[in-house]
Design a protein around this motif. Structure first.
Motif, mmCIF file in Angstrom:
data_model
loop_
_atom_site.group_PDB
_atom_site.id
_atom_site.type_symbol
_atom_site.label_atom_id
_atom_site.label_comp_id
_atom_site.label_asym_id
_atom_site.label_seq_id
_atom_site.Cartn_x
_atom_site.Cartn_y
_atom_site.Cartn_z
ATOM 1 N N GLN A 150 0.821 -1.212 0.000
ATOM 2 C CA GLN A 150 0.000 0.000 0.000
ATOM 3 C C GLN A 150 0.858 1.267 0.000
ATOM 4 O O GLN A 150 1.834 1.368 0.746
ATOM 5 C CB GLN A 150 -0.847 -0.029 1.274
ATOM 6 N N PHE A 151 0.455 2.221 -0.827
ATOM 7 C CA PHE A 151 1.113 3.529 -0.886
ATOM 8 C C PHE A 151 0.129 4.546 -0.303
ATOM 9 O O PHE A 151 -0.977 4.719 -0.826
ATOM 10 C CB PHE A 151 1.417 3.852 -2.357
ATOM 11 N N ILE A 152 0.542 5.177 0.799
ATOM 12 C CA ILE A 152 -0.308 6.208 1.422
ATOM 13 C C ILE A 152 0.400 7.532 1.180
ATOM 14 O O ILE A 152 1.512 7.753 1.669
ATOM 15 C CB ILE A 152 -0.474 5.963 2.940
ATOM 16 N N VAL A 153 -0.235 8.408 0.399
ATOM 17 C CA VAL A 153 0.458 9.635 -0.011
ATOM 18 C C VAL A 153 -0.438 10.855 0.171
ATOM 19 O O VAL A 153 -1.587 10.867 -0.257
ATOM 20 C CB VAL A 153 0.971 9.506 -1.471
ATOM 21 N N MET A 154 0.110 11.867 0.846
ATOM 22 C CA MET A 154 -0.604 13.140 0.975
ATOM 23 C C MET A 154 0.066 14.188 0.090
ATOM 24 O O MET A 154 1.287 14.393 0.159
ATOM 25 C CB MET A 154 -0.611 13.633 2.423
ATOM 26 N N LEU A 155 -0.760 14.815 -0.748
ATOM 27 C CA LEU A 155 -0.285 15.903 -1.610
ATOM 28 C C LEU A 155 -1.203 17.111 -1.415
ATOM 29 O O LEU A 155 -2.376 16.954 -1.057
ATOM 30 C CB LEU A 155 -0.327 15.461 -3.078
ATOM 31 N N TYR A 156 -0.681 18.292 -1.681
ATOM 32 C CA TYR A 156 -1.508 19.503 -1.585
ATOM 33 C C TYR A 156 -2.634 19.434 -2.615
ATOM 34 O O TYR A 156 -2.423 19.025 -3.759
ATOM 35 C CB TYR A 156 -0.674 20.756 -1.842
ATOM 36 N N CYS A 157 -3.820 19.916 -2.186
ATOM 37 C CA CYS A 157 -5.024 19.769 -2.997
ATOM 38 C C CYS A 157 -5.485 21.114 -3.580
ATOM 39 O O CYS A 157 -5.596 22.103 -2.859
ATOM 40 C CB CYS A 157 -6.123 19.194 -2.116
ATOM 41 N N LYS A 158 -5.750 21.079 -4.870
ATOM 42 C CA LYS A 158 -6.150 22.319 -5.550
ATOM 43 C C LYS A 158 -7.610 22.701 -5.267
ATOM 44 O O LYS A 158 -7.942 23.875 -5.208
ATOM 45 C CB LYS A 158 -5.940 22.140 -7.051
ATOM 46 N N HIS A 159 -8.461 21.700 -5.088
ATOM 47 C CA HIS A 159 -9.875 22.002 -4.816
ATOM 48 C C HIS A 159 -10.021 22.363 -3.348
ATOM 49 O O HIS A 159 -10.648 21.643 -2.570
ATOM 50 C CB HIS A 159 -10.757 20.795 -5.134
ATOM 51 N N SER A 160 -9.426 23.477 -2.967
ATOM 52 C CA SER A 160 -9.362 23.765 -1.538
ATOM 53 C C SER A 160 -9.481 25.253 -1.265
ATOM 54 O O SER A 160 -9.170 26.096 -2.112
ATOM 55 C CB SER A 160 -8.015 23.285 -0.977
#
Ligand SMILES: C[S@@+](CC[C@H](N)C(=O)[O-])C[C@H]1O[C@@H](n2cnc3c(N)ncnc32)[C@H](O)[C@@H]1O
Length: 281
Positions: free
Chosen positions: A152-162
Motif C-alpha cells: 500500500q502507498f499512502i500519499v498526501m499531496l496539496y489539494c487544488k480544490h481547496s
C-alpha cells in the motif's frame, strides 16, 4: 529550471515544523512539544492513518521532517525505514526515535531514485513531500518498484480544490502582497513573509507573481521553489499511470481553530490536503 539541489538546500535550511516549537532543538522537550503540536493541529492523522495495523508490515517513510509520523510507525510496524533528501531531517528523525527508545533506521535518499531493492516494503508512506520534488512521476514509479505486490502507498499531496488554493493563496495572499508592494513604495517596511516576497519579486519580476509560480512560494515559505498543488483527478491519473489501483481517498486539514469534528467535516469539502491509499496490484 528548478533543481533538486534547490529543494535540498531549502529543506536543509528550513527543517520542517521546527519554527512552530519554542523548546530548544533537539531536546526531549522539543520532540514532545512537536508531537503535541502535530497531532492537535493535524488531528485527522490519528483518525485516518492506521498506524497500529502495521504490526506485521515493513514500512518505508519518504520525507521525514522531524520524524513525528516516523515515531508512530516505528512504535507499531514490524520494521521502519525513513529516508529524506536532507541530512537535517535524517538526523532529526534518528534523534526523535532515540529519545523515545524506538527501533528504526533513517538514511539520506532521493525519492526519484530510491537505493532500495524491488518488492521490499508492505507500506510506503509519504506525507506532504512529493509535491516538493522536481519529478513526482518518477517517485511514483520508484514507490511502485519497492512495494511488494499488494503493498500500500499512502500519499498526501496539496489539494487544488481547496480553500487554501483559491481563497488563501490565489486571492487573499495576492491582495496582501500588492498592498505590501504599494506600502513599500511610500516607505513602508512590511514584516515577514511579505518582506521576503518583495525581495523575491524585485529579483525575479512579475513572473514571480504569475498564476503558476506564486503558489510555490505560498505554502512552506517564500523561498520554497517547488510546492505543486494538484487536483484530485490529476493525482489519481498519476497513480494509475504508475500501475496503482486507488482504493480510497480523503480530503483533510482545515486548521481554523474549530472543533476537530467540525474541521474534519469542512476539510472533506475544502481541506488543504489530499490523501490517497493506493495498492500495487
Ligand atoms: C514539508 S516536509 C514534510 C515532512 C513530514 N513528512 C511532515 O509531514 O512533516 C518535506 C520533506 O520532504 C523532503 N523531500 C523533498 N523532496 C524529496 C525527495 N525527492 N526525496 C526525499 N525527500 C524529499 C524534504 O527534505 C523535507 O524534509
Amino acid at each position: 529550471m528548478k533543481s533538486l539541489e534547490q529543494v535540498e538546500n531549502f529543506w536543509n535550511d528550513n527543517l520542517c515544523g521546527q519554527h512552530f516549537i519554542t523548546a530548544r532543538y533537539p531536546s526531549e522537550e522539543f520532540f514532545s512539544q512537536y508531537r503535541n503540536f502535530r497531532y492537535t493541529k493535524t488531528h485527522h492523522l490519528d483518525t485516518y492513518i492506521d498506524w497500529k495495523g502495521a504490526v506485521d508490515k515493513d514500512v518505508l517513510e519518504i520525507g521525514l521532517g522531524v520524524g513525528a509520523d516516523g515515531t508512530r510507525w516505528a512504535e507499531h510496524a514490524r520494521s521502519y525505514t525513513g529516508i529524506d533528501l536532507t541530512d537535517e531531517a535524517v538526523i532529526a528523525t534518528q534523534k526523535h526515535l532515540e529519545v523515545l527508545g524506538l527501533p528504526g533506521q533513517t538514511r539520506k535518499g532521493n525519492a526519484e531514485a530510491l537505493e532500495l531493492p524491488d518488492d521490499s516494503f508492505d507500506i510506503v508512506y509519504s506525507h506532504g513531500v512529493l509535491h516538493h520534488t522536481s519529478n513526482i512521476e518518477k517517485t511514483f514509479d520508484e514507490v511502485y518498484r519497492v512495494l511488494r505486490p499488494g503493498g500500500q502507498f499512502i500519499v498526501m499531496l496539496y489539494c487544488k480544490h481547496s480553500f487554501n488554493y483559491w481563497i488563501r493563496i490565489q486571492t487573499y495572499f495576492r491582495i496582501r502582497f500588492l498592498w505590501a508592494l504599494c506600502m513599500s513604495q511610500i516607505g513602508g517596511k512590511p514584516g515577514s513573509p511579505w518582506r521576503e516576497h518583495l525581495a523575491n519579486f524585485r529579483e525575479k519580476g512579475w513572473s514571480y507573481f504569475s498564476w503558476s509560480e506564486w503558489p510555490h512560494h505560498c505554502t512552506d515559505g517564500p523561498d520554497c521553489e517547488i510546492a505543486n498543488i494538484y487536483t484530485p483527478a490529476r493525482i489519481k491519473a498519476m497513480l494509475r499511470r504508475a500501475g496503482f489501483t486507488v482504493k480510497k481517498t480523503k480530503q483533510a486539514h482545515f486548521p481554523a481553530g474549530l472543533s476537530p469534528g467540525l474541521e474534519r467535516s469542512l476539510a472533506a469539502w475544502i481541506g488543504f490536503h489530499h490523501i490517497s491509499w493506493a495498492v500495487k496490484s
